[in-house]
Design a protein around this motif. Structure first.
Motif, PDB file in Angstrom:
ATOM      1  N   LEU A  78      91.652  -4.287  36.755  1.00 16.34           N
ATOM      2  CA  LEU A  78      91.125  -4.005  38.086  1.00 16.34           C
ATOM      3  C   LEU A  78      90.510  -2.610  38.059  1.00 16.34           C
ATOM      4  O   LEU A  78      91.199  -1.624  37.773  1.00 16.34           O
ATOM      5  N   VAL A  79      89.215  -2.536  38.338  1.00 19.05           N
ATOM      6  CA  VAL A  79      88.475  -1.275  38.279  1.00 19.05           C
ATOM      7  C   VAL A  79      88.065  -0.887  39.700  1.00 19.05           C
ATOM      8  O   VAL A  79      87.517  -1.707  40.444  1.00 19.05           O
ATOM      9  N   ASP A  80      88.341   0.368  40.108  1.00 20.49           N
ATOM     10  CA  ASP A  80      88.011   0.787  41.468  1.00 20.49           C
ATOM     11  C   ASP A  80      86.543   1.187  41.576  1.00 20.49           C
ATOM     12  O   ASP A  80      85.774   1.097  40.615  1.00 20.49           O
ATOM     13  N   SER A  81      86.146   1.642  42.781  1.00 19.57           N
ATOM     14  CA  SER A  81      84.740   1.952  43.034  1.00 19.57           C
ATOM     15  C   SER A  81      84.237   3.132  42.214  1.00 19.57           C
ATOM     16  O   SER A  81      83.027   3.308  42.046  1.00 19.57           O
ATOM     17  N   LYS A  82      85.150   3.955  41.701  1.00 19.21           N
ATOM     18  CA  LYS A  82      84.755   5.100  40.867  1.00 19.21           C
ATOM     19  C   LYS A  82      84.725   4.740  39.386  1.00 19.21           C
ATOM     20  O   LYS A  82      84.457   5.608  38.539  1.00 19.21           O
ATOM     21  N   GLY A  83      85.025   3.487  39.068  1.00 19.84           N
ATOM     22  CA  GLY A  83      85.001   3.059  37.679  1.00 19.84           C
ATOM     23  C   GLY A  83      86.275   3.352  36.920  1.00 19.84           C
ATOM     24  O   GLY A  83      86.299   3.270  35.688  1.00 19.84           O
ATOM     25  N   ILE A 139      83.554 -12.213  25.211  1.00 19.64           N
ATOM     26  CA  ILE A 139      82.860 -12.685  26.403  1.00 19.64           C
ATOM     27  C   ILE A 139      83.497 -11.973  27.590  1.00 19.64           C
ATOM     28  O   ILE A 139      84.715 -12.006  27.764  1.00 19.64           O
ATOM     29  N   ALA A 140      82.679 -11.301  28.400  1.00 21.28           N
ATOM     30  CA  ALA A 140      83.197 -10.492  29.508  1.00 21.28           C
ATOM     31  C   ALA A 140      82.590 -10.952  30.828  1.00 21.28           C
ATOM     32  O   ALA A 140      81.445 -11.406  30.890  1.00 21.28           O
ATOM     33  N   SER A 141      83.402 -10.820  31.892  1.00 28.44           N
ATOM     34  CA  SER A 141      82.960 -11.142  33.258  1.00 28.44           C
ATOM     35  C   SER A 141      83.360 -10.010  34.180  1.00 28.44           C
ATOM     36  O   SER A 141      84.400  -9.374  33.981  1.00 28.44           O
ATOM     37  N   ALA A 142      82.521  -9.744  35.196  1.00 24.79           N
ATOM     38  CA  ALA A 142      82.823  -8.761  36.234  1.00 24.79           C
ATOM     39  C   ALA A 142      82.771  -9.470  37.579  1.00 24.79           C
ATOM     40  O   ALA A 142      81.718  -9.985  37.984  1.00 24.79           O
ATOM     41  N   ILE A 143      83.904  -9.532  38.279  1.00 30.75           N
ATOM     42  CA  ILE A 143      84.030 -10.318  39.510  1.00 30.75           C
ATOM     43  C   ILE A 143      84.401  -9.372  40.654  1.00 30.75           C
ATOM     44  O   ILE A 143      85.393  -8.636  40.552  1.00 30.75           O
ATOM     45  N   PRO A 144      83.612  -9.317  41.746  1.00 31.66           N
ATOM     46  CA  PRO A 144      83.963  -8.445  42.876  1.00 31.66           C
ATOM     47  C   PRO A 144      85.348  -8.763  43.407  1.00 31.66           C
ATOM     48  O   PRO A 144      85.735  -9.929  43.517  1.00 31.66           O
ATOM     49  N   ALA A 145      86.111  -7.717  43.737  1.00 34.06           N
ATOM     50  CA  ALA A 145      87.457  -7.926  44.263  1.00 34.06           C
ATOM     51  C   ALA A 145      87.429  -8.595  45.630  1.00 34.06           C
ATOM     52  O   ALA A 145      88.362  -9.310  46.003  1.00 34.06           O
ATOM     53  N   CYS A 155      86.314  -4.113  41.349  1.00 36.14           N
ATOM     54  CA  CYS A 155      86.049  -5.420  40.769  1.00 36.14           C
ATOM     55  C   CYS A 155      87.076  -5.726  39.691  1.00 36.14           C
ATOM     56  O   CYS A 155      87.807  -4.841  39.231  1.00 36.14           O
ATOM     57  N   VAL A 156      87.138  -6.971  39.308  1.00 35.18           N
ATOM     58  CA  VAL A 156      88.031  -7.431  38.245  1.00 35.18           C
ATOM     59  C   VAL A 156      87.193  -7.675  37.001  1.00 35.18           C
ATOM     60  O   VAL A 156      86.186  -8.381  37.052  1.00 35.18           O
ATOM     61  N   ILE A 157      87.607  -7.068  35.883  1.00 35.74           N
ATOM     62  CA  ILE A 157      86.939  -7.255  34.596  1.00 35.74           C
ATOM     63  C   ILE A 157      87.825  -8.145  33.724  1.00 35.74           C
ATOM     64  O   ILE A 157      89.001  -7.849  33.528  1.00 35.74           O
ATOM     65  N   ALA A 158      87.260  -9.237  33.234  1.00 34.10           N
ATOM     66  CA  ALA A 158      87.982 -10.143  32.336  1.00 34.10           C
ATOM     67  C   ALA A 158      87.259 -10.174  30.991  1.00 34.10           C
ATOM     68  O   ALA A 158      86.033 -10.344  30.953  1.00 34.10           O
TER      69      ALA A 158
END
Length: 403
Positions: A78-83, A139-145, A155-158
């Motif tokens: 889980l990555v916050d708005s500041k990265g 394989i990576a995905s970035a999904i808005p929280a 966002c969630v990084i998988a």
């Protein structure tokens, strides 16, 4: 005078009457407040019970989500708005490092920063990562929280490691190519060897007949014989390369095997003015391998290193061994001119060679044998110059398969 006293007493009675009336009103208000306070306490107790129940339900859900998150084999963060990484599961900590929480995502995995270049979610995008020299494919995905937010917010990084899958794909594709090449090679070998044998036979007869009468022409006939035999060797090497090798694995003391290779190539090195330096690699101990095939690998690599050295009696080939966990690592380096950067990726391609008299099957065959032992072989160009071939072999096939 008497009337005045009578009026005063009446006023007092009236005042006391009003006072009692106000006291009664105050008492009524007090009772009402007590009643409302009691109702408020009852409502507060009910709200507290509901809140406690809700907290318990949330805790159960949190524990379930935590269990689900930790059971996922993919890295999830889980990555916050500041990265900054707020939360990471065990798979993420194992892949990226145990202390990744609190780190900036772009510093921890700079190759994955393109995930944030789009404002909407990114799904199943393939990347190549370098984890301390270990090349990985993911394989990576970035999904808005939150659905209404973009990935510029939290966002969630998988991340899923598919290196083994890609290696398996390449292995299957390589086997298919080798099978097709093997069929072609077998047909070509049959068509070439028959007339080639006839040419060699007639050249031998011609050489024999000319040896006594015309030695110069006999030498030319001998060149024909040598040429046919070299061509036959090329066909043999091609057939050997295209066939699936079989291995006779056995426990072998590794360092004496290297000593045998060096001893066999010392005459070649002396003739070229090259010194071969072999370190004390006795710590390598026993390894499970095919000694004949592994000797072929290092004989080819060391011979190439000797050929690459300068022809001024200043050539030097250094062989070092090291034990890294369950693997033995061997590096063979020379002080030659090195390999141009644009050719390094082609070194292990069939029929690619930098030698005038080479056919380009030696190193590809070495790579096949090493990979058949579940090992790796890499070519490097050190800053000091020359070329370094680095081979890593598992000490036992079982250890490698269990990793």
């Amino acid at each position: 005078m008497a009337e005045h006293k009578t009026d005063t007493r009446g006023d007092l009675v009236q005042a006391f009457s009003k006072f009692e009336e106000h006291c009664e009103q105050l008492e009524n208000v007090h009772q009402e407040l007590r009643r409302q306070l009691k109702e408020a306490h009852v409502e507060l107790d009910r709200k507290n019970r509901e809140l406690s129940q809700r907290i318990s339900e949330i805790e159960v859900v949190r524990q379930r989500l935590s269990t689900v998150l930790e059971s996922i084999t993919n890295a999830v963060m889980l990555v916050d708005s500041k990265g900054v990484i707020d939360l990471a599961n065990n798979a993420a900590k194992k892949f990226f490092g145990a202390d990744i929480e609190g780190q900036h995502f772009s510093e921890m995995a700079p190759e994955l920063t393109p995930l944030f270049e789009q404002h909407k979610g990114v799904y199943d995008k393939e990347f190549s990562l370098d984890r301390n020299g270990d090349k990985r494919v993911v394989i990576a995905s970035a999904i808005p929280a939150a659905p209404e937010e973009g990935i510029s917010e939290s966002c969630v990084i998988a991340v899923k490691d598919i290196t083994a899958y890609r290696q398996l794909q390449e292995k299957v594709a390589r086997k298919e190519r080798m099978a097709a090449l093997g069929n072609v090679a077998a047909n070509v070998a049959h068509e070439i060897r028959n007339p080639l044998g006839a040419v060699e036979g007639f050249a031998l007869f011609l050489q024999r007949d000319l040896e006594s009468n015309d030695p110069d022409k006999a030498r030319l006939a001998n060149k024909i014989v040598q040429g046919t035999r070299e061509l036959n060797e090329v066909v043999t090497n091609l057939l050997q390369y295209t066939r699936e090798p079989t291995y006779n694995f056995q426990k072998v003391d590794f360092f004496p095997l290297l000593q045998e290779v060096v001893s066999m190539l010392e005459p070649k090195a002396e003739q070229a003015g090259v010194d071969i330096n072999l370190d004390d690699g006795s710590e390598a101990g026993e390894c499970q391998l095919d000694p004949v095939q592994v000797k072929q690998v290092f004989s080819n690599i060391v011979a190439n290193a000797i050929d690459a050295c300068p022809n001024q009696d200043s050539g030097e080939v250094n062989i070092y061994t090291a034990v890294n966990n369950a693997k033995v690592e061997i590096s063979v380096s020379d002080n030659g001119n090195g390999i141009p950067e644009n050719m390094k990726s082609r070194i292990f391609e069939p029929f690619f060679t930098m030698k005038d008299d080479g056919i380009g099957l030696g190193l590809p065959m070495c790579k096949r044998i090493v990979e058949g032992h579940n090992g790796t072989v890499q070519v490097e160009t050190p800053p000091e110059g020359g070329t370094r071939m680095r081979v890593a072999l598992p000490r036992s096939v079982e250890d490698e398969n269990s990793e």
